[in-house]
Every structure is written in structure tokens, then in C-alpha cells.
Motif scaffolding. Structure first.
Motif, PDB file in Angstrom:
ATOM      1  N   GLY A 413      68.053 112.942 -35.223  1.00  0.00           N
ATOM      2  CA  GLY A 413      67.990 113.086 -36.449  1.00  0.00           C
ATOM      3  C   GLY A 413      67.287 112.063 -37.399  1.00  0.00           C
ATOM      4  N   TRP A 414      67.783 110.752 -37.260  1.00  0.00           N
ATOM      5  CA  TRP A 414      67.389 109.642 -37.693  1.00  0.00           C
ATOM      6  C   TRP A 414      65.886 109.289 -37.292  1.00  0.00           C
ATOM      7  N   GLU A 415      65.891 109.368 -36.071  1.00  0.00           N
ATOM      8  CA  GLU A 415      64.333 109.179 -35.502  1.00  0.00           C
ATOM      9  C   GLU A 415      63.367 110.061 -36.204  1.00  0.00           C
ATOM     10  N   ARG A 416      63.908 111.144 -36.432  1.00  0.00           N
ATOM     11  CA  ARG A 416      62.809 112.318 -36.805  1.00  0.00           C
ATOM     12  C   ARG A 416      62.573 111.856 -38.398  1.00  0.00           C
ATOM     13  N   LEU A 417      63.513 111.529 -39.091  1.00  0.00           N
ATOM     14  CA  LEU A 417      63.569 111.240 -40.527  1.00  0.00           C
ATOM     15  C   LEU A 417      62.723 109.959 -40.705  1.00  0.00           C
ATOM     16  N   VAL A 418      62.773 109.001 -39.762  1.00  0.00           N
ATOM     17  CA  VAL A 418      62.200 107.782 -40.055  1.00  0.00           C
ATOM     18  C   VAL A 418      60.592 108.071 -39.830  1.00  0.00           C
ATOM     19  N   TYR A 419      60.468 108.698 -38.551  1.00  0.00           N
ATOM     20  CA  TYR A 419      58.854 109.290 -38.670  1.00  0.00           C
ATOM     21  C   TYR A 419      58.246 109.901 -39.448  1.00  0.00           C
ATOM     22  N   CYS A 420      58.971 111.012 -39.925  1.00  0.00           N
ATOM     23  CA  CYS A 420      58.261 111.922 -41.079  1.00  0.00           C
ATOM     24  C   CYS A 420      58.117 111.048 -42.522  1.00  0.00           C
ATOM     25  N   VAL A 423      56.833 106.531 -41.236  1.00  0.00           N
ATOM     26  CA  VAL A 423      55.576 106.504 -40.529  1.00  0.00           C
ATOM     27  C   VAL A 423      54.632 107.484 -41.136  1.00  0.00           C
ATOM     28  N   ASN A 424      54.686 108.863 -41.095  1.00  0.00           N
ATOM     29  CA  ASN A 424      53.870 109.656 -41.563  1.00  0.00           C
ATOM     30  C   ASN A 424      53.471 109.904 -43.083  1.00  0.00           C
ATOM     31  N   HIS A 425      54.334 109.381 -43.970  1.00  0.00           N
ATOM     32  CA  HIS A 425      54.432 109.534 -45.237  1.00  0.00           C
ATOM     33  C   HIS A 425      54.216 108.389 -45.999  1.00  0.00           C
ATOM     34  N   LEU A 426      55.119 107.349 -46.059  1.00  0.00           N
ATOM     35  CA  LEU A 426      54.959 106.223 -46.669  1.00  0.00           C
ATOM     36  C   LEU A 426      54.088 105.001 -46.482  1.00  0.00           C
ATOM     37  N   THR A 427      53.962 104.735 -44.906  1.00  0.00           N
ATOM     38  CA  THR A 427      52.709 103.943 -44.509  1.00  0.00           C
ATOM     39  C   THR A 427      51.488 104.603 -45.051  1.00  0.00           C
ATOM     40  N   ALA A 460      69.512  98.760 -39.443  1.00  0.00           N
ATOM     41  CA  ALA A 460      69.154  98.438 -38.513  1.00  0.00           C
ATOM     42  C   ALA A 460      67.372  98.754 -38.544  1.00  0.00           C
ATOM     43  N   LEU A 461      66.989  99.629 -39.398  1.00  0.00           N
ATOM     44  CA  LEU A 461      65.659  99.978 -39.498  1.00  0.00           C
ATOM     45  C   LEU A 461      65.057  98.661 -40.205  1.00  0.00           C
ATOM     46  N   LEU A 462      65.567  98.152 -40.999  1.00  0.00           N
ATOM     47  CA  LEU A 462      64.882  97.063 -41.625  1.00  0.00           C
ATOM     48  C   LEU A 462      64.799  95.845 -40.851  1.00  0.00           C
ATOM     49  N   ALA A 463      65.560  95.634 -39.796  1.00  0.00           N
ATOM     50  CA  ALA A 463      65.682  94.699 -38.818  1.00  0.00           C
ATOM     51  C   ALA A 463      64.757  94.946 -37.676  1.00  0.00           C
ATOM     52  N   SER A 464      64.651  96.269 -37.279  1.00  0.00           N
ATOM     53  CA  SER A 464      63.766  96.369 -36.174  1.00  0.00           C
ATOM     54  C   SER A 464      62.480  95.985 -36.001  1.00  0.00           C
ATOM     55  N   PRO A 465      61.868  95.579 -34.825  1.00  0.00           N
ATOM     56  CA  PRO A 465      60.578  95.259 -35.021  1.00  0.00           C
ATOM     57  C   PRO A 465      59.591  96.512 -34.903  1.00  0.00           C
ATOM     58  N   THR A 466      60.057  97.623 -34.687  1.00  0.00           N
ATOM     59  CA  THR A 466      59.175  98.693 -34.469  1.00  0.00           C
ATOM     60  C   THR A 466      59.644  99.768 -34.947  1.00  0.00           C
ATOM     61  N   LEU A 467      58.806 100.928 -35.319  1.00  0.00           N
ATOM     62  CA  LEU A 467      59.027 102.400 -35.733  1.00  0.00           C
ATOM     63  C   LEU A 467      58.634 103.131 -34.719  1.00  0.00           C
ATOM     64  N   PRO A 468      59.069 104.580 -35.003  1.00  0.00           N
ATOM     65  CA  PRO A 468      58.662 105.491 -34.031  1.00  0.00           C
ATOM     66  C   PRO A 468      57.551 106.235 -34.156  1.00  0.00           C
ATOM     67  N   GLY A 469      56.314 106.083 -33.662  1.00  0.00           N
ATOM     68  CA  GLY A 469      55.214 106.845 -33.740  1.00  0.00           C
ATOM     69  C   GLY A 469      54.936 108.149 -32.933  1.00  0.00           C
ATOM     70  N   LYS A 470      54.634 109.093 -33.524  1.00  0.00           N
ATOM     71  CA  LYS A 470      54.400 110.400 -32.785  1.00  0.00           C
ATOM     72  C   LYS A 470      53.216 110.440 -31.761  1.00  0.00           C
ATOM     73  N   ARG A 488      56.134 106.663 -29.511  1.00  0.00           N
ATOM     74  CA  ARG A 488      55.767 105.370 -29.096  1.00  0.00           C
ATOM     75  C   ARG A 488      56.230 104.326 -29.945  1.00  0.00           C
ATOM     76  N   PRO A 489      56.485 103.023 -29.662  1.00  0.00           N
ATOM     77  CA  PRO A 489      56.799 102.007 -30.736  1.00  0.00           C
ATOM     78  C   PRO A 489      55.717 101.576 -31.397  1.00  0.00           C
ATOM     79  N   LEU A 490      55.618 101.291 -32.794  1.00  0.00           N
ATOM     80  CA  LEU A 490      54.769 100.928 -33.777  1.00  0.00           C
ATOM     81  C   LEU A 490      55.194  99.532 -34.212  1.00  0.00           C
ATOM     82  N   PRO A 491      54.481  98.787 -34.605  1.00  0.00           N
ATOM     83  CA  PRO A 491      55.033  97.528 -35.278  1.00  0.00           C
ATOM     84  C   PRO A 491      55.467  97.987 -36.850  1.00  0.00           C
ATOM     85  N   ASN A 492      56.625  97.643 -37.042  1.00  0.00           N
ATOM     86  CA  ASN A 492      57.213  97.925 -38.262  1.00  0.00           C
ATOM     87  C   ASN A 492      56.969  96.770 -39.482  1.00  0.00           C
ATOM     88  N   PRO A 493      56.314  97.373 -40.578  1.00  0.00           N
ATOM     89  CA  PRO A 493      55.982  96.595 -41.470  1.00  0.00           C
ATOM     90  C   PRO A 493      57.081  96.310 -42.607  1.00  0.00           C
TER      91      PRO A 493
END
Length: 496
Positions: A413-420, A423-427, A460-470, A488-493
């Protein structure tokens, strides 16, 4: 960030050139995210399967693809790009797929038809409707975001939001003993009058062209009752229509593949609808602040065409909006439309901080405090702005896309929220804002907005080097179900 204009000056081949550019951008985004290897030279990538170098201009919307051959760069059009992508994926996956390249071409041809139609059409006066009907590019990371099932243009263009369509709904009478209804679908009864022994059921005219209901009309289970006295406006979701006078959204089945899925209201989604919507409604009642949930009240259909004729009744806007606020589709802010406040923000950082304050806290609170995973992507989020264009409220929608814990695991659920949400929205919103306001750094403010004590996932999100990209390109190429998201992992801004 370099801005790439997808709308060159008018000329004899203007529509064709623009269609190529609009269709190439999301396809290139997919290719570069999912398969290509970036090289040190900006804009240059290696395609490992075909062992070719690819060069593009721009970042958010890549353009002008070139392939290196014979010691020179050669510009390729959309048709050649499709062939290159198909060959790369055949070698990358070891699998063939003849359907997806056809969808890519269909998507490009649909864009050309939409551009021509928009040149003749009058945009709606309402800025909300303009934002919903602005998505000529569409999903920025899908290989064929505008494919319309391969049908002739005349079959779908009259119903296309991107062409500023508006049209009446077809009214059907369904024999009362065959009606299936759950939740509150009573708003349908104000759309017209049904004869004795029948219940009223509106239908999308495009869907009626796609399904065979001849037997039901012949034996009297269905009767035609004309059309509504008013027009409905297709929103960005295409099959969801808005009737401004009644302040009502209606979501229909469409037996057409749009992006990853056939857009039918599936029985398994309908039967869980009430439980999901009730959970989200309860969560938003408890979440502090003005954020709102646009609820899915109920649905009505016919037992003999349960999925084909299903109509979902969704709340309107007026009961949820702050006084004086104007709702705008988040995806429209990214795409751009006449009257969008994003490019004209007098203080872009203050605008961005207000945007984050409206959107992020309710999405995190729904997850952390209520186990609700919103599908908070660009197309399911409305952002209401005040008279100055400053965001003041977020409104979320679409119970079909919501997941509840523990129906899905907390990690999933968290991975899906982070992606939506990210990755999909705020970026995407951040990139569009920077494009219009060069020099802005949106990520420190985003880090602050995403910091939530008591929610360990955010640290953990703010420390992670990557984000999940669909991986929409690989998902479609390998024939995976659209609901089976793969990342797949994407660079985390946000990191650092």
C-alpha cells in the motif's frame, strides 16, 4: 530545466508534426525510464538490446529523437521510433508483441484527430471543465496514452474530452425485475421518466455502439426513452461524465482499452464499491482541514448486462468545495490550459508550498490513521484555488482505485501511495512549475511537507536513494494485467 515546445508555429504539416511530437514524448519517457541506459553526455542513451545510441532534446517531455548511425545523428519520426522501441523490447524481453505497436500508432493518429478537432472547437468557459479537457499528451509515462481501441475516428471523436465534446446521454428503460442496484443511485431518476414496470438507466452512447443488446431490446427487457434534455461533459477519464446543471458525475463502462485496461466497470470492483467508499468517506470526515472525498454513492445496472450497462453515481463538486474556490484537475495543471494559475504564480514558491499543504497531509493521514491508500495520481486529484490562483483545497476521487489495509499489505500500500502521490503526481507538478519558473528548487519544501511524525515510512522515504517508477511500457509489452503494477527504481529527488 530546458523547455521543449510541442506546438511549433503553424504551417502546412503543422498537425502532423505536432501529433508526432505529442505522441513521441510519453513513449520516449517510457523507453528512457524502463530500458535505456543514460550516458554521461546529456540527453544521450544507449539502447542495450539493439546496441544503438539515442539522443533526445528536453527532459520532462523528450523531443526530436535521433539515432546514431554511420558516425552521424539521424532524426527519426514517430513511426521509426515505434519500430525502434519494438525491436528493443523484443531483444530485451525475448517476447514479441504485435498489439502494442499498433496501439502506439493508433495513439499518434488519435492525437492528430484531436488536434484538428480542437482547432475547430470552442473550449468550455468553465476553467474546471477546461482543465479536465486539456490532456492532449495524457499520461506522460505511457507508450500509447491516446489509443482509442483502433476504431475509426468517427466512432470515438464525438465523445472525446480532448476535442471539447459535450453530448446528451441516452436514456434507457430497464425492466424492473432485472435491475440491480447498490448504494444510493436515486439521482438517476431525475434524469427522465421511465414507463410503468421499468427503471431509468442512462447510457453512454459510445458504449451502446460497442455492445450487442439486440436481444434485450427485442424481448422488452430494454426500451429506448430518448436522451437527456441537457449535455454532459466527458472528463479526463473519458468514461466519466459531468452534468454541471445537476452537479453530478456519472461513470460508465467503455469496452475499449484506454492506457492499460479495458475500461469496463467490472463486477468485482462494483461489489466492493460500497465498502471502499464508506471507508474513505469515514476517513475524510475525521481528517482535519478542508480536503474532501468525492464519493461514489452507488450504482445501477441490468442483471443481464451487469458490467456492460453499469452506471456509477458520483458526488458533484458543490457540496465539497470551499466557498469561492475553483476546482482544477491536477493533470490539467501539468498539461497546461488557458487560465491555469501555475505559469502565472507571482510567488511560485509560495504557490508550491500551498499546493503541497493542500494535497500531501490528507493523503498521508488517510494512510497512517485510517488504512486508506488513495490513488492520488494526477487524474484523480482536483486542486481548488482561490481568486488569486493559490491552492486552498484538495479533492480526491475514484473509489475503484482505492486500496484498503489489510486487503493489501502495508508495504504494498505504501509503495502504491508513493508512486501515485509522488512519482506520478508531485514530480510532474514540480517539473511543470520549474519549467515556467526557472531556478526554483521545489524539493526542500516537498521534504518538509512529507515529514510526518509517527509515520515511519516517511523517514525511510526521505532517506531512500530511489522511488518506485511504474513500468507501463514493459507491463503492456509482456501482457501483464493493468492492475499488476510493476516498479523499477528511479532517482529520488527528495533524498538528501
Amino acid at each position: 530545466m530546458e523547455r521543449v515546445d510541442l506546438m511549433p508555429p503553424s504551417g502546412g504539416d503543422d498537425v502532423m508534426e505536432r501529433a508526432d511530437a505529442y505522441a513521441a514524448a510519453p513513449l520516449l519517457n517510457c523507453l528512457l525510464r524502463e530500458v535505456a541506459h543514460p550516458l554521461p553526455e546529456p540527453g544521450v542513451y544507449r539502447l542495450p538490446g539493439v546496441d544503438r545510441l539515442l539522443r533526445v532534446r528536453g527532459t520532462r517531455r523528450p523531443a526530436e529523437p535521433e539515432v546514431r548511425a554511420g558516425g552521424r545523428w539521424h532524426r527519426i519520426g514517430h513511426a521509426e521510433l515505434v519500430k525502434l522501441v519494438a525491436e528493443e523490447l523484443r531483444r530485451h524481453t525475448g517476447r514479441s508483441n504485435h498489439e502494442l505497436p499498433a496501439e502506439m500508432i493508433d495513439s499518434r493518429d488519435a492525437v492528430a484527430a484531436l488536434l484538428a478537432a480542437r482547432a475547430r472547437a470552442t473550449p468550455p468557459a468553465d476553467p474546471y471543465l477546461r482543465s479536465e479537457q486539456s490532456l492532449v499528451t495524457g499520461h506522460p509515462h505511457h507508450p500509447a496514452p491516446k489509443a482509442r481501441g483502433g476504431g475509426p475516428t468517427a466512432s470515438w471523436l464525438p465523445y472525446a474530452p480532448e476535442a471539447h465534446a459535450r453530448f446528451p446521454l441516452v436514456l434507457l428503460g430497464v425492466r424492473a425485475d432485472t435491475v440491480v442496484e447498490e448504494g444510493d443511485a436515486s439521482a438517476l431518476d431525475i434524469l427522465g421518466d421511465a414507463p410503468p414496470g421499468y427503471r431509468l438507466l442512462p447510457a453512454h452512447p459510445w458504449q451502446l455502439d460497442l455492445v450487442d443488446l439486440a436481444d434485450a431490446f427485442a424481448d422488452g427487457r430494454l426500451v429506448r426513452l430518448g436522451t437527456t434534455a441537457f449535455d454532459a461533459w466527458p472528463t479526463a477519464a473519458i468514461r466519466t461524465l459531468y452534468a454541471p446543471g445537476a452537479d453530478l458525475f456519472l461513470k460508465f463502462s467503455l469496452d475499449v482499452r484506454i492506457t492499460n485496461d479495458i475500461r469496463r466497470l467490472w463486477r468485482h470492483d462494483l461489489v466492493r464499491l460500497r465498502g471502499t467508499d464508506s471507508a474513505v468517506t469515514a476517513a475524510f470526515a475525521a481528517i482535519p482541514g478542508p480536503a474532501a472525498w468525492i464519493g461514489d454513492r452507488g450504482y445501477r445496472t441490468a442483471r443481464f448486462a451487469y458490467e456492460e450497462l453499469a452506471v456509477l453515481v458520483r458526488d458533484g463538486l458543490r457540496g465539497h468545495l470551499l466557498p469561492g474556490a475553483t476546482p482544477l484537475l491536477a493533470a490539467g495543471l501539468v498539461e497546461g490550459f488557458a487560465g491555469s494559475p501555475l505559469p502565472h504564480a507571482a510567488d511560485p514558491m509560495a504557490w508550491w508550498e500551498a499546493y503541497l499543504a493542500a494535497v500531501v497531509p490528507p493523503a498521508l493521514a488517510a494512510f497512517a490513521d485510517h488504512g486508506v491508500v488513495l490513488e492520488a495520481h494526477l487524474q484523480n486529484t482536483l486542486v481548488a484555488v482561490d481568486a488569486s490562483g493559490t491552492p486552498v483545497q484538495a479533492l480526491f476521487r475514484d473509489a475503484e482505485g482505492v486500496k484498503l489495509l489489510p486487503e493489501v499489505s502495508r508495504a504494498a500500500g505504501w509503495e502504491r501511495l508513493v508512486y501515485c502521490l509522488i512519482v506520478n503526481h508531485l514530480t510532474e507538478v514540480a517539473a511543470a512549475l520549474v519549467e515556467h519558473h526557472p531556478g526554483l528548487d521545489p524539493w526542500p519544501a516537498a521534504r518538509r511537507a512529507l515529514t510526518r511524525p509517527g509515520l515511519p515510512e516517511t523517514a525511510a522515504l526521505l532517506a531512500s536513494p530511489t522511488l518506485p517508477g511504474k513500468t507501463n511500457l514493459l507491463l503492456r509489452w509482456t501482457g501483464a494485467d493493468g492492475a499488476e503494477a510493476r516498479y523499477r527504481p528511479l532517482p529520488n529527488p527528495l533524498a538528501g
